[in-house]
Every structure is written in C-alpha cells, then in structure tokens.
Design a protein around this motif. Structure first.
Motif, PDB file in Angstrom:
ATOM      1  N   GLY A  16       0.822  -1.211   0.000  1.00 37.31           N
ATOM      2  CA  GLY A  16       0.000   0.000   0.000  1.00 37.31           C
ATOM      3  C   GLY A  16       0.853   1.256   0.000  1.00 37.31           C
ATOM      4  O   GLY A  16       0.542   2.233  -0.686  1.00 37.31           O
ATOM      5  N   GLY A  17       1.941   1.238   0.760  1.00 36.85           N
ATOM      6  CA  GLY A  17       2.857   2.385   0.782  1.00 36.85           C
ATOM      7  C   GLY A  17       3.522   2.601  -0.567  1.00 36.85           C
ATOM      8  O   GLY A  17       3.654   3.739  -1.037  1.00 36.85           O
ATOM      9  N   ALA A  18       3.945   1.526  -1.196  1.00 36.79           N
ATOM     10  CA  ALA A  18       4.560   1.629  -2.523  1.00 36.79           C
ATOM     11  C   ALA A  18       3.551   2.141  -3.550  1.00 36.79           C
ATOM     12  O   ALA A  18       3.876   2.979  -4.393  1.00 36.79           O
ATOM     13  CB  ALA A  18       5.109   0.270  -2.961  1.00 36.79           C
ATOM     14  N   ARG A  19       2.324   1.645  -3.466  1.00 38.32           N
ATOM     15  CA  ARG A  19       1.273   2.090  -4.388  1.00 38.32           C
ATOM     16  C   ARG A  19       1.009   3.582  -4.211  1.00 38.32           C
ATOM     17  O   ARG A  19       0.897   4.333  -5.180  1.00 38.32           O
ATOM     18  CB  ARG A  19      -0.003   1.292  -4.157  1.00 38.32           C
ATOM     19  N   ALA A  20       0.901   4.029  -2.959  1.00 34.99           N
ATOM     20  CA  ALA A  20       0.640   5.447  -2.689  1.00 34.99           C
ATOM     21  C   ALA A  20       1.796   6.325  -3.173  1.00 34.99           C
ATOM     22  O   ALA A  20       1.575   7.389  -3.748  1.00 34.99           O
ATOM     23  CB  ALA A  20       0.404   5.658  -1.197  1.00 34.99           C
ATOM     24  N   ALA A  21       3.033   5.869  -2.957  1.00 44.88           N
ATOM     25  CA  ALA A  21       4.199   6.650  -3.389  1.00 44.88           C
ATOM     26  C   ALA A  21       4.272   6.757  -4.904  1.00 44.88           C
ATOM     27  O   ALA A  21       4.530   7.832  -5.456  1.00 44.88           O
ATOM     28  CB  ALA A  21       5.486   6.027  -2.853  1.00 44.88           C
ATOM     29  N   THR A  22       4.031   5.654  -5.603  1.00 42.39           N
ATOM     30  CA  THR A  22       4.124   5.691  -7.066  1.00 42.39           C
ATOM     31  C   THR A  22       2.976   6.474  -7.686  1.00 42.39           C
ATOM     32  O   THR A  22       3.099   6.967  -8.802  1.00 42.39           O
ATOM     33  CB  THR A  22       4.179   4.271  -7.669  1.00 42.39           C
ATOM     34  N   ALA A  23       1.866   6.604  -6.991  1.00 39.28           N
ATOM     35  CA  ALA A  23       0.779   7.444  -7.495  1.00 39.28           C
ATOM     36  C   ALA A  23       1.050   8.918  -7.208  1.00 39.28           C
ATOM     37  O   ALA A  23       0.734   9.793  -8.010  1.00 39.28           O
ATOM     38  CB  ALA A  23      -0.547   7.018  -6.861  1.00 39.28           C
ATOM     39  N   ARG A  24       1.647   9.198  -6.067  1.00 38.10           N
ATOM     40  CA  ARG A  24       1.855  10.587  -5.648  1.00 38.10           C
ATOM     41  C   ARG A  24       2.958  11.288  -6.441  1.00 38.10           C
ATOM     42  O   ARG A  24       2.821  12.470  -6.778  1.00 38.10           O
ATOM     43  CB  ARG A  24       2.187  10.620  -4.163  1.00 38.10           C
ATOM     44  N   LEU A  25       4.057  10.600  -6.716  1.00 40.00           N
ATOM     45  CA  LEU A  25       5.182  11.248  -7.393  1.00 40.00           C
ATOM     46  C   LEU A  25       4.796  11.853  -8.743  1.00 40.00           C
ATOM     47  O   LEU A  25       5.011  13.049  -8.967  1.00 40.00           O
ATOM     48  CB  LEU A  25       6.355  10.268  -7.529  1.00 40.00           C
ATOM     49  N   PRO A  26       4.224  11.096  -9.662  1.00 38.36           N
ATOM     50  CA  PRO A  26       3.847  11.731 -10.938  1.00 38.36           C
ATOM     51  C   PRO A  26       2.717  12.753 -10.778  1.00 38.36           C
ATOM     52  O   PRO A  26       2.666  13.738 -11.509  1.00 38.36           O
ATOM     53  CB  PRO A  26       3.419  10.570 -11.831  1.00 38.36           C
ATOM     54  N   ALA A  27       1.833  12.540  -9.800  1.00 39.09           N
ATOM     55  CA  ALA A  27       0.739  13.484  -9.568  1.00 39.09           C
ATOM     56  C   ALA A  27       1.276  14.850  -9.136  1.00 39.09           C
ATOM     57  O   ALA A  27       0.646  15.873  -9.378  1.00 39.09           O
ATOM     58  CB  ALA A  27      -0.220  12.936  -8.514  1.00 39.09           C
ATOM     59  N   GLU A  28       2.458  14.854  -8.510  1.00 36.25           N
ATOM     60  CA  GLU A  28       3.068  16.110  -8.076  1.00 36.25           C
ATOM     61  C   GLU A  28       4.060  16.652  -9.103  1.00 36.25           C
ATOM     62  O   GLU A  28       4.800  17.586  -8.814  1.00 36.25           O
ATOM     63  CB  GLU A  28       3.755  15.917  -6.720  1.00 36.25           C
ATOM     64  N   GLY A  29       4.070  16.057 -10.296  1.00 37.81           N
ATOM     65  CA  GLY A  29       4.902  16.593 -11.368  1.00 37.81           C
ATOM     66  C   GLY A  29       6.283  15.989 -11.505  1.00 37.81           C
ATOM     67  O   GLY A  29       7.055  16.402 -12.371  1.00 37.81           O
ATOM     68  N   HIS A  30       6.627  15.014 -10.688  1.00 37.31           N
ATOM     69  CA  HIS A  30       7.936  14.369 -10.821  1.00 37.31           C
ATOM     70  C   HIS A  30       7.949  13.503 -12.081  1.00 37.31           C
ATOM     71  O   HIS A  30       7.053  12.695 -12.284  1.00 37.31           O
ATOM     72  CB  HIS A  30       8.249  13.511  -9.589  1.00 37.31           C
ATOM     73  N   ILE A  31       8.948  13.692 -12.921  1.00 34.74           N
ATOM     74  CA  ILE A  31       8.994  12.924 -14.166  1.00 34.74           C
ATOM     75  C   ILE A  31      10.169  11.945 -14.207  1.00 34.74           C
ATOM     76  O   ILE A  31      10.198  11.055 -15.036  1.00 34.74           O
ATOM     77  CB  ILE A  31       9.060  13.855 -15.398  1.00 34.74           C
ATOM     78  N   GLY A  32      11.140  12.094 -13.350  1.00 34.46           N
ATOM     79  CA  GLY A  32      12.281  11.184 -13.315  1.00 34.46           C
ATOM     80  C   GLY A  32      12.454  10.604 -11.933  1.00 34.46           C
ATOM     81  O   GLY A  32      12.888  11.283 -11.014  1.00 34.46           O
ATOM     82  N   TRP A  33      12.105   9.345 -11.764  1.00 30.34           N
ATOM     83  CA  TRP A  33      12.257   8.695 -10.481  1.00 30.34           C
ATOM     84  C   TRP A  33      12.465   7.206 -10.701  1.00 30.34           C
ATOM     85  O   TRP A  33      12.141   6.673 -11.743  1.00 30.34           O
ATOM     86  CB  TRP A  33      11.074   8.969  -9.552  1.00 30.34           C
ATOM     87  N   ALA A  34      13.041   6.551  -9.702  1.00 31.14           N
ATOM     88  CA  ALA A  34      13.329   5.116  -9.786  1.00 31.14           C
ATOM     89  C   ALA A  34      12.999   4.453  -8.457  1.00 31.14           C
ATOM     90  O   ALA A  34      12.972   5.096  -7.419  1.00 31.14           O
ATOM     91  CB  ALA A  34      14.800   4.893 -10.118  1.00 31.14           C
ATOM     92  N   TRP A  35      12.777   3.166  -8.523  1.00 29.07           N
ATOM     93  CA  TRP A  35      12.475   2.392  -7.327  1.00 29.07           C
ATOM     94  C   TRP A  35      13.551   1.330  -7.175  1.00 29.07           C
ATOM     95  O   TRP A  35      13.826   0.571  -8.092  1.00 29.07           O
ATOM     96  CB  TRP A  35      11.106   1.718  -7.482  1.00 29.07           C
ATOM     97  N   PHE A  36      14.170   1.278  -6.010  1.00 27.08           N
ATOM     98  CA  PHE A  36      15.170   0.255  -5.701  1.00 27.08           C
ATOM     99  C   PHE A  36      14.630  -0.596  -4.559  1.00 27.08           C
ATOM    100  O   PHE A  36      14.077  -0.075  -3.601  1.00 27.08           O
ATOM    101  CB  PHE A  36      16.498   0.893  -5.274  1.00 27.08           C
ATOM    102  N   ASP A  37      14.799  -1.881  -4.663  1.00 28.05           N
ATOM    103  CA  ASP A  37      14.261  -2.791  -3.663  1.00 28.05           C
ATOM    104  C   ASP A  37      15.257  -3.916  -3.415  1.00 28.05           C
ATOM    105  O   ASP A  37      16.191  -4.102  -4.178  1.00 28.05           O
ATOM    106  CB  ASP A  37      12.931  -3.364  -4.165  1.00 28.05           C
ATOM    107  N   VAL A  38      15.032  -4.647  -2.359  1.00 28.51           N
ATOM    108  CA  VAL A  38      15.854  -5.813  -2.046  1.00 28.51           C
ATOM    109  C   VAL A  38      14.971  -7.053  -2.107  1.00 28.51           C
ATOM    110  O   VAL A  38      13.758  -6.968  -1.919  1.00 28.51           O
ATOM    111  CB  VAL A  38      16.507  -5.696  -0.650  1.00 28.51           C
ATOM    112  N   PRO A  39      15.563  -8.205  -2.382  1.00 32.41           N
ATOM    113  CA  PRO A  39      14.756  -9.431  -2.429  1.00 32.41           C
ATOM    114  C   PRO A  39      14.114  -9.729  -1.077  1.00 32.41           C
ATOM    115  O   PRO A  39      14.690  -9.415  -0.027  1.00 32.41           O
ATOM    116  CB  PRO A  39      15.766 -10.523  -2.784  1.00 32.41           C
TER     117      PRO A  39
END
Length: 60
Positions: free
Chosen positions: A22-45
């Motif tokens: 849910g946190g990841a979903r909210a973050a990925t929806a919020r970033l482009p909604a606020e105008g961010h066009i360049g972002w990446a997601w890094f995760d661990v297994p």
C-alpha cells in the motif's frame, strides 16, 4: 511484549503490522501526480528463510 511485522500464533498479543504494498502504491501514485517525471524504485529481495532463536540460549 509487542510483535512486529506479523502476529504470533497460539497467543494473543499486540502486533504492529506494515503495509509495504500500500505504501509503494501510494508513493508511485503521488510522485507523478506532483509533477515528478524522473524517479526510480530500488528494492531488495524478500527473505523467505526463517531464523529462530532458542529461548534457553543466553549467548554463552
């Protein structure tokens, strides 16, 4: 005693749970909604092994 991440089995206890998806979903929806066009997601297994500690082991 408070358990974190997942509730214990066999006993009733306070537990703190997190919603990583849910946190990841909210973050990925919020970033482009606020105008961010360049972002990446890094995760661990995700670890699937379980580590157990013998309650009688006092580190000796």
């Amino acid at each position: 005693m408070v358990f974190a991440s997942r509730p214990p089995s066999g006993i009733e206890a306070d537990t703190v749970l997190v919603d990583g998806f849910g946190g990841a979903r909210a973050a990925t929806a919020r970033l482009p909604a606020e105008g961010h066009i360049g972002w990446a997601w890094f995760d661990v297994p995700v670890r699937t092994d379980v580590c157990s500690i013998d309650p009688g082991d006092h580190g000796s």
